[in-house]
Design an enzyme around this catalytic site. Structure first.
Site, PDB file in Angstrom:
ATOM      1  N   TYR A  58      -3.914 -18.878   3.308  1.00 56.93           N
ATOM      2  CA  TYR A  58      -3.791 -17.564   2.651  1.00 56.93           C
ATOM      3  C   TYR A  58      -4.191 -17.675   1.180  1.00 56.93           C
ATOM      4  O   TYR A  58      -4.933 -16.840   0.667  1.00 56.93           O
ATOM      5  CB  TYR A  58      -2.343 -17.098   2.765  1.00 56.93           C
ATOM      6  CG  TYR A  58      -2.028 -15.761   2.143  1.00 56.93           C
ATOM      7  CD1 TYR A  58      -1.252 -15.691   0.983  1.00 56.93           C
ATOM      8  CD2 TYR A  58      -2.478 -14.576   2.713  1.00 56.93           C
ATOM      9  CE1 TYR A  58      -0.948 -14.466   0.416  1.00 56.93           C
ATOM     10  CE2 TYR A  58      -2.160 -13.348   2.154  1.00 56.93           C
ATOM     11  CZ  TYR A  58      -1.389 -13.304   1.001  1.00 56.93           C
ATOM     12  OH  TYR A  58      -1.086 -12.086   0.431  1.00 56.93           O
ATOM     13  N   ASN A  97       6.495 -12.814  -5.383  1.00 55.57           N
ATOM     14  CA  ASN A  97       7.079 -12.424  -4.088  1.00 55.57           C
ATOM     15  C   ASN A  97       7.615 -10.993  -4.185  1.00 55.57           C
ATOM     16  O   ASN A  97       8.350 -10.665  -5.099  1.00 55.57           O
ATOM     17  CB  ASN A  97       8.238 -13.366  -3.721  1.00 55.57           C
ATOM     18  CG  ASN A  97       7.712 -14.715  -3.281  1.00 55.57           C
ATOM     19  OD1 ASN A  97       6.849 -15.292  -3.932  1.00 55.57           O
ATOM     20  ND2 ASN A  97       8.216 -15.215  -2.160  1.00 55.57           N
ATOM     21  N   LEU A  98       7.204 -10.158  -3.246  1.00 59.05           N
ATOM     22  CA  LEU A  98       7.556  -8.738  -3.286  1.00 59.05           C
ATOM     23  C   LEU A  98       8.569  -8.392  -2.198  1.00 59.05           C
ATOM     24  O   LEU A  98       8.658  -9.083  -1.170  1.00 59.05           O
ATOM     25  CB  LEU A  98       6.297  -7.893  -3.082  1.00 59.05           C
ATOM     26  CG  LEU A  98       5.192  -8.115  -4.117  1.00 59.05           C
ATOM     27  CD1 LEU A  98       3.921  -7.379  -3.696  1.00 59.05           C
ATOM     28  CD2 LEU A  98       5.656  -7.647  -5.493  1.00 59.05           C
ATOM     29  N   GLY A 115       0.825  -1.221   0.000  1.00 59.01           N
ATOM     30  CA  GLY A 115       0.000   0.000   0.000  1.00 59.01           C
ATOM     31  C   GLY A 115       0.851   1.260   0.000  1.00 59.01           C
ATOM     32  O   GLY A 115       0.538   2.220  -0.717  1.00 59.01           O
TER      33      GLY A 115
HETATM   34  O1  GFB Z   1       9.471 -15.844   1.561  1.00 57.95           O
HETATM   35  P1  GFB Z   1       9.048 -17.085   2.264  1.00 57.95           P
HETATM   36  O2  GFB Z   1       8.841 -17.019   3.737  1.00 57.95           O
HETATM   37  O3  GFB Z   1       7.655 -17.586   1.653  1.00 57.95           O
HETATM   38  O4  GFB Z   1      10.082 -18.289   1.980  1.00 57.95           O
HETATM   39  P2  GFB Z   1       7.254 -18.375   0.331  1.00 57.95           P
HETATM   40  C1  GFB Z   1      10.664 -18.438   0.720  1.00 57.95           C
HETATM   41  C2  GFB Z   1      11.764 -19.491   0.827  1.00 57.95           C
HETATM   42  O5  GFB Z   1      12.870 -18.907   1.556  1.00 57.95           O
HETATM   43  C3  GFB Z   1      11.363 -20.756   1.613  1.00 57.95           C
HETATM   44  C4  GFB Z   1      13.287 -19.813   2.563  1.00 57.95           C
HETATM   45  O6  GFB Z   1      11.949 -21.867   0.979  1.00 57.95           O
HETATM   46  C5  GFB Z   1      12.010 -20.516   2.970  1.00 57.95           C
HETATM   47  O7  GFB Z   1      12.315 -21.732   3.657  1.00 57.95           O
HETATM   48  N1  GFB Z   1      13.961 -19.096   3.667  1.00 57.95           N
HETATM   49  C6  GFB Z   1      15.282 -19.221   3.958  1.00 57.95           C
HETATM   50  C7  GFB Z   1      13.404 -18.229   4.515  1.00 57.95           C
HETATM   51  N2  GFB Z   1      15.587 -18.475   5.036  1.00 57.95           N
HETATM   52  C8  GFB Z   1      14.430 -17.843   5.408  1.00 57.95           C
HETATM   53  C9  GFB Z   1      14.128 -16.936   6.463  1.00 57.95           C
HETATM   54  O8  GFB Z   1      14.990 -16.569   7.293  1.00 57.95           O
HETATM   55  N3  GFB Z   1      12.846 -16.472   6.527  1.00 57.95           N
HETATM   56  C10 GFB Z   1      11.879 -16.869   5.626  1.00 57.95           C
HETATM   57  N4  GFB Z   1      10.644 -16.346   5.736  1.00 57.95           N
HETATM   58  N5  GFB Z   1      12.125 -17.754   4.604  1.00 57.95           N
HETATM   59  C11 GFB Z   1       5.079 -17.009   0.709  1.00 57.95           C
HETATM   60  C12 GFB Z   1       3.726 -17.287   1.321  1.00 57.95           C
HETATM   61  O9  GFB Z   1       5.677 -18.265   0.431  1.00 57.95           O
HETATM   62  O10 GFB Z   1       4.979 -16.329  -0.523  1.00 57.95           O
HETATM   63  C13 GFB Z   1       2.977 -16.000   1.497  1.00 57.95           C
HETATM   64  O11 GFB Z   1       3.907 -17.957   2.556  1.00 57.95           O
HETATM   65  C14 GFB Z   1       2.977 -15.191   0.227  1.00 57.95           C
HETATM   66  O12 GFB Z   1       1.654 -16.280   1.876  1.00 57.95           O
HETATM   67  C15 GFB Z   1       4.376 -15.044  -0.333  1.00 57.95           C
HETATM   68  O13 GFB Z   1       2.171 -15.812  -0.722  1.00 57.95           O
HETATM   69  C16 GFB Z   1       4.355 -14.296  -1.644  1.00 57.95           C
HETATM   70  O14 GFB Z   1       7.738 -17.676  -0.873  1.00 57.95           O
HETATM   71  O15 GFB Z   1       7.588 -19.833   0.474  1.00 57.95           O
END
Ligand code: GFB
Length: 310
Positions: free
Chosen positions: A137, A166-167, A17
């Protein structure tokens, strides 16, 4: 839209936003209606109805949502499905009741099946099972884009949807438990550098591939669609390029100037193996992304350092 059109950006303080507000202001749209979460609870239908009756916006960017990374989605699925369904149902219904001119609903490319053909075309929607780590989600976002489609079909409302990849960007969530990978790795690698840590832990195997679009590009794409697209089907917004999580971590390590090691915690889930979106539909409409990944990460890292200065 014209420069004096009354435009409501729902969720204007968030990553998406706030980028849409910056983009609209840069382009000279000066009649924006902005309400913080405390001023307007989008989960409360009565509050949303009263707001629309009072303000009567002409255009709505529905960027408000409960969002989070893979771990947040895993531990709060009920909150993700309930809050997102309530927000989108309340805003879309009030937009219909008040006959607003046009609404753009923002979803996410996690709506697509876990093993969708890659790059993912818009018509892959509902063609297979969802990725379990963000199913709640995804179902809420699928409901939102279908609600727009059916209000357009039944009532002729000009409600359109876009599905950003992904943003990342300024004003992102940098909390290490609830954030997405990009802000999490920027923070973890920066803090490892500052604190002279020997290594940084990356979740999962590092093998998954992800596509990343800077939120300023996404906002520009949303304004473009609001002004140029009236179709029933949703439109992907992305770069069409992907990078492994391992190579993303190495790229961030280079930009931050950290010389420690990247190690992988395979106890944490990888989530969907790939989700690069096909951007031909948007490209053929006349829009392409601008901000290359290296420059985008550099921009966000500099913003992060400034915003965390004591
Ligand atoms: O960005 P992320 O949390 O969500 O994780 P998704 C993307 C990849 O990065 C996964 C890895 O394979 C995670 O295991 N990763 C590595 C990490 N280190 C980290 C870390 O420290 N933190 C996080 N968060 N990830 C999301 C959806 O999926 O995509 C949301 O859960 C949304 O709802 C978003 O749709 C666009 O890309 O897997």
């Amino acid at each position: 839209m014209n420069k004096s059109s009354k435009i409501f950006v729902a969720g204007h303080n968030g990553l998406v936003g706030s980028a849409i507000v910056r983009c609209l202001k840069d382009k000279g749209y000066n009649n924006l209606v902005l309400k913080s979460h405390n001023e307007l609870d989008l989960i409360n239908q009565k509050d949303v109805d009263s707001f629309f009756i009072k303000e009567k916006p002409e255009y709505v960017f529905l960027a408000a949502a409960k969002v989070g990374g893979i771990y947040a989605n895993e531990i709060y699925p009920a909150d993700f499905i309930y809050e997102n369904l309530m927000i989108e149902s309340n805003v879309i219904k009030a937009a219909h009741d008040n006959k607003i001119r046009k609404l753009l609903f923002l979803g996410s490319t996690c709506i697509y099946p876990k093993f969708a053909n890659q790059p993912i075309k818009e018509n892959e929607l509902l063609s297979g099972e969802l990725e379990e780590t963000n199913e709640a989600y995804a179902i809420a976002k699928i409901a939102g884009l279908e609600m727009c489609r059916f209000f357009k079909r039944q009532y002729g409302d000009n409600f359109i949807s876009c599905m950003p990849t992904n943003l990342y960007g300024p004003n992102d969530n940098f909390d290490l438990n609830t954030s997405h990978v990009m802000p999490a790795l920027i923070r973890k690698i920066h803090e490892a550098k500052v604190n002279n840590k020997k290594e940084v832990e990356v979740w999962g195997t590092g093998k998954p591939l992800r596509e990343f679009l800077h939120v300023d590009d996404m906002a520009d794409g949303c304004v473009f669609l609001m002004n140029n697209y009236d179709g029933e089907q949703h439109v992907n917004i992305g770069t069409g390029e992907e990078i492994s999580i391992k190579n993303l971590a190495l790229l961030i390590k280079k930009i931050v100037g950290y010389d420690g090691d990247i190690v992988f915690d395979s106890k944490m889930k990888d989530g969907t193996p790939r989700k690069v979106c096909d951007v031909n539909k948007l490209n053929e409409l006349g829009w392409k992304y601008n901000i290359k990944l290296h420059n985008g990460i550099d921009n966000v890292y500099r913003w992060y350092i400034e915003s965390t200065k004591k």
